[in-house]
Design a protein around this motif. Structure first.
Motif, PDB file in Angstrom:
ATOM      1  N   GLU A 139       0.816  -1.212   0.000  1.00 27.40           N
ATOM      2  CA  GLU A 139       0.000   0.000   0.000  1.00 27.40           C
ATOM      3  C   GLU A 139       0.852   1.265   0.000  1.00 27.40           C
ATOM      4  N   LYS A 140       2.091   1.151   0.477  1.00 31.89           N
ATOM      5  CA  LYS A 140       2.973   2.320   0.516  1.00 31.89           C
ATOM      6  C   LYS A 140       3.516   2.688  -0.853  1.00 31.89           C
ATOM      7  N   GLY A 141       3.528   1.736  -1.800  1.00 34.46           N
ATOM      8  CA  GLY A 141       4.148   2.034  -3.086  1.00 34.46           C
ATOM      9  C   GLY A 141       3.335   1.682  -4.309  1.00 34.46           C
ATOM     10  N   VAL A 142       2.275   0.894  -4.140  1.00 35.61           N
ATOM     11  CA  VAL A 142       1.490   0.469  -5.297  1.00 35.61           C
ATOM     12  C   VAL A 142       0.446   1.523  -5.651  1.00 35.61           C
ATOM     13  N   ILE A 143       0.338   1.838  -6.926  1.00 36.07           N
ATOM     14  CA  ILE A 143      -0.700   2.763  -7.380  1.00 36.07           C
ATOM     15  C   ILE A 143      -1.430   2.153  -8.567  1.00 36.07           C
TER      16      ILE A 143
ATOM     17  N   ARG B 201      -2.931   2.109 -12.313  1.00 39.46           N
ATOM     18  CA  ARG B 201      -2.691   2.664 -13.638  1.00 39.46           C
ATOM     19  C   ARG B 201      -4.056   2.864 -14.288  1.00 39.46           C
ATOM     20  N   VAL B 202      -4.309   4.080 -14.708  1.00 40.12           N
ATOM     21  CA  VAL B 202      -5.624   4.401 -15.249  1.00 40.12           C
ATOM     22  C   VAL B 202      -5.832   3.656 -16.558  1.00 40.12           C
ATOM     23  N   GLY B 203      -6.765   2.754 -16.540  1.00 35.74           N
ATOM     24  CA  GLY B 203      -7.128   1.976 -17.720  1.00 35.74           C
ATOM     25  C   GLY B 203      -8.607   1.682 -17.623  1.00 35.74           C
ATOM     26  N   ASN B 204      -8.950   0.828 -16.640  1.00 34.30           N
ATOM     27  CA  ASN B 204     -10.352   0.578 -16.321  1.00 34.30           C
ATOM     28  C   ASN B 204     -10.740   1.544 -15.206  1.00 34.30           C
ATOM     29  N   GLU B 205     -11.021   2.764 -15.580  1.00 31.54           N
ATOM     30  CA  GLU B 205     -11.262   3.807 -14.589  1.00 31.54           C
ATOM     31  C   GLU B 205     -12.496   3.562 -13.735  1.00 31.54           C
ATOM     32  N   GLN B 206     -13.325   2.600 -14.118  1.00 31.44           N
ATOM     33  CA  GLN B 206     -14.502   2.272 -13.328  1.00 31.44           C
ATOM     34  C   GLN B 206     -14.125   1.640 -11.987  1.00 31.44           C
ATOM     35  N   SER B 207     -12.923   1.116 -11.886  1.00 28.12           N
ATOM     36  CA  SER B 207     -12.505   0.414 -10.668  1.00 28.12           C
ATOM     37  C   SER B 207     -11.804   1.323  -9.676  1.00 28.12           C
ATOM     38  N   ILE B 208     -11.337   2.477 -10.115  1.00 27.31           N
ATOM     39  CA  ILE B 208     -10.491   3.314  -9.268  1.00 27.31           C
ATOM     40  C   ILE B 208     -11.334   4.319  -8.484  1.00 27.31           C
ATOM     41  N   LYS B 209     -11.187   4.284  -7.164  1.00 24.00           N
ATOM     42  CA  LYS B 209     -11.860   5.251  -6.302  1.00 24.00           C
ATOM     43  C   LYS B 209     -10.976   6.488  -6.169  1.00 24.00           C
ATOM     44  N   ILE B 210     -11.532   7.643  -6.439  1.00 23.37           N
ATOM     45  CA  ILE B 210     -10.729   8.866  -6.474  1.00 23.37           C
ATOM     46  C   ILE B 210     -10.037   9.133  -5.146  1.00 23.37           C
ATOM     47  N   PHE B 211     -10.752   9.004  -4.048  1.00 20.95           N
ATOM     48  CA  PHE B 211     -10.214   9.413  -2.752  1.00 20.95           C
ATOM     49  C   PHE B 211      -9.760   8.249  -1.876  1.00 20.95           C
ATOM     50  N   GLU B 212     -10.060   7.024  -2.280  1.00 17.46           N
ATOM     51  CA  GLU B 212      -9.684   5.870  -1.478  1.00 17.46           C
ATOM     52  C   GLU B 212      -8.466   5.137  -2.033  1.00 17.46           C
ATOM     53  N   ASP B 213      -8.179   5.309  -3.321  1.00 15.67           N
ATOM     54  CA  ASP B 213      -7.071   4.606  -3.961  1.00 15.67           C
ATOM     55  C   ASP B 213      -5.950   5.574  -4.326  1.00 15.67           C
ATOM     56  N   SER B 214      -4.740   5.024  -4.469  1.00 16.09           N
ATOM     57  CA  SER B 214      -3.597   5.807  -4.953  1.00 16.09           C
ATOM     58  C   SER B 214      -3.503   5.602  -6.459  1.00 16.09           C
TER      59      SER B 214
ATOM     60  N   VAL C 202      -2.457   8.724  -8.659  1.00 19.80           N
ATOM     61  CA  VAL C 202      -1.700   9.837  -9.243  1.00 19.80           C
ATOM     62  C   VAL C 202      -0.215   9.595  -8.957  1.00 19.80           C
ATOM     63  N   PRO C 203       0.601   9.284  -9.970  1.00 21.70           N
ATOM     64  CA  PRO C 203       1.986   8.834  -9.759  1.00 21.70           C
ATOM     65  C   PRO C 203       2.856   9.778  -8.937  1.00 21.70           C
ATOM     66  N   SER C 204       2.689  11.075  -9.094  1.00 22.94           N
ATOM     67  CA  SER C 204       3.589  12.022  -8.444  1.00 22.94           C
ATOM     68  C   SER C 204       3.234  12.286  -6.987  1.00 22.94           C
ATOM     69  N   LEU C 205       2.094  11.787  -6.515  1.00 20.38           N
ATOM     70  CA  LEU C 205       1.676  12.024  -5.137  1.00 20.38           C
ATOM     71  C   LEU C 205       2.093  10.862  -4.253  1.00 20.38           C
ATOM     72  N   THR C 206       2.578  11.178  -3.056  1.00 21.18           N
ATOM     73  CA  THR C 206       3.010  10.145  -2.116  1.00 21.18           C
ATOM     74  C   THR C 206       1.875   9.708  -1.198  1.00 21.18           C
ATOM     75  N   SER C 207       0.725  10.350  -1.309  1.00 23.06           N
ATOM     76  CA  SER C 207      -0.422   9.978  -0.487  1.00 23.06           C
ATOM     77  C   SER C 207      -1.691  10.110  -1.315  1.00 23.06           C
ATOM     78  N   LYS C 208      -2.784   9.636  -0.773  1.00 25.17           N
ATOM     79  CA  LYS C 208      -4.056   9.733  -1.471  1.00 25.17           C
ATOM     80  C   LYS C 208      -4.510  11.189  -1.508  1.00 25.17           C
ATOM     81  N   ILE C 209      -5.256  11.535  -2.550  1.00 22.81           N
ATOM     82  CA  ILE C 209      -5.672  12.922  -2.705  1.00 22.81           C
ATOM     83  C   ILE C 209      -6.959  13.187  -1.933  1.00 22.81           C
ATOM     84  N   GLY C 210      -7.182  14.439  -1.628  1.00 26.42           N
ATOM     85  CA  GLY C 210      -8.398  14.847  -0.930  1.00 26.42           C
ATOM     86  C   GLY C 210      -9.191  15.820  -1.784  1.00 26.42           C
TER      87      GLY C 210
END
Length: 214
Positions: A140-144, A146-159, A161-169
């Motif tokens: 969880e500290k390093g895995v992010i 990759r935007v492909g199936n964007e239906q699976s990615i939660k904006i605020f719960e998942d990592s 954005v490659p350049s960010l070291t934490s989840k966005i708010g």
């Protein structure tokens, strides 16, 4: 010269035998800390030697001997950390190969309708599953995502954005926490107006720079 060769031989024996024997078990199960410490204790006793049935002086701590050689140590393994690294590697293989037999068996038992990174311990879990879950924090500290199936990615719960070291708010409290990245995309491109309304300029720019699949 003889003492140097003897020390070299002990180093090889510790690394290739004493610390390698439990590798298979450690790749499947989380070994209790007390057992890991006992293995290290026996390795240290073998390294410093015994004379007249008594342990010789340990001139350096085991933690120091486990440092890389470039930092003055000998590169021995800290067994508890080695155990966690092996389990994290197994978890990574499950994450990368969701169609494998092991992944399918675990999915059917523990996260049938979910995602392995969100899966819980569940009721009456196996020792293997509990061991794997304990290693998930390393990934969880390093895995992010990759935007492909964007239906699976939660904006605020998942990592994601490659350049960010934490989840966005977000500054918009009305947004649901499980809103998906797909809501930020319109006609195959990022919705810049929506990004501008919900994120600061830095995050907006970083998201825009993420390539979208054709």
């Amino acid at each position: 010269m003889g003492k140097k060769m003897l020390s070299r031989g002990k180093e090889v024996l510790i690394k290739s035998i004493l610390q390698s024997i439990p590798t298979y078990a450690m790749s499947c199960f989380r070994i209790p800390k007390s057992i890991c410490e006992e293995i290290e204790k026996e390795c240290a006793k073998f390294w410093w030697g015994v004379e007249n049935g008594k342990r010789k002086m340990h001139w350096r701590s085991w933690d120091f001997l486990c440092k890389p050689k470039a930092r003055g140590g000998l590169g021995f393994r800290i067994m508890e950390e080695f155990n966690r690294a092996l389990l994290a590697n197994e978890f990574w293989l499950l994450l990368r190969n969701p169609s494998s037999l092991a992944s399918q068996v675990l999915k059917g038992r523990y996260f049938r309708h979910g995602y392995i990174m969100d899966a819980g311990i569940s009721n009456n879990p196996s020792f293997i599953w509990r061991s794997l879950i304990c290693s998930r924090g390393i990934l969880e500290k390093g895995v992010i995502w990759r935007v492909g199936n964007e239906q699976s990615i939660k904006i605020f719960e998942d990592s994601w954005v490659p350049s960010l070291t934490s989840k966005i708010g977000t500054t918009n409290e009305a947004w649901q926490r499980n809103v998906r990245v797909a809501s930020l995309i319109e006609n195959g491109v990022w919705n810049t107006a929506l990004l501008r309304n919900h994120f600061n300029p830095f995050i907006e720019e970083e998201i825009i720079n993420i390539p979208l699949p054709a």
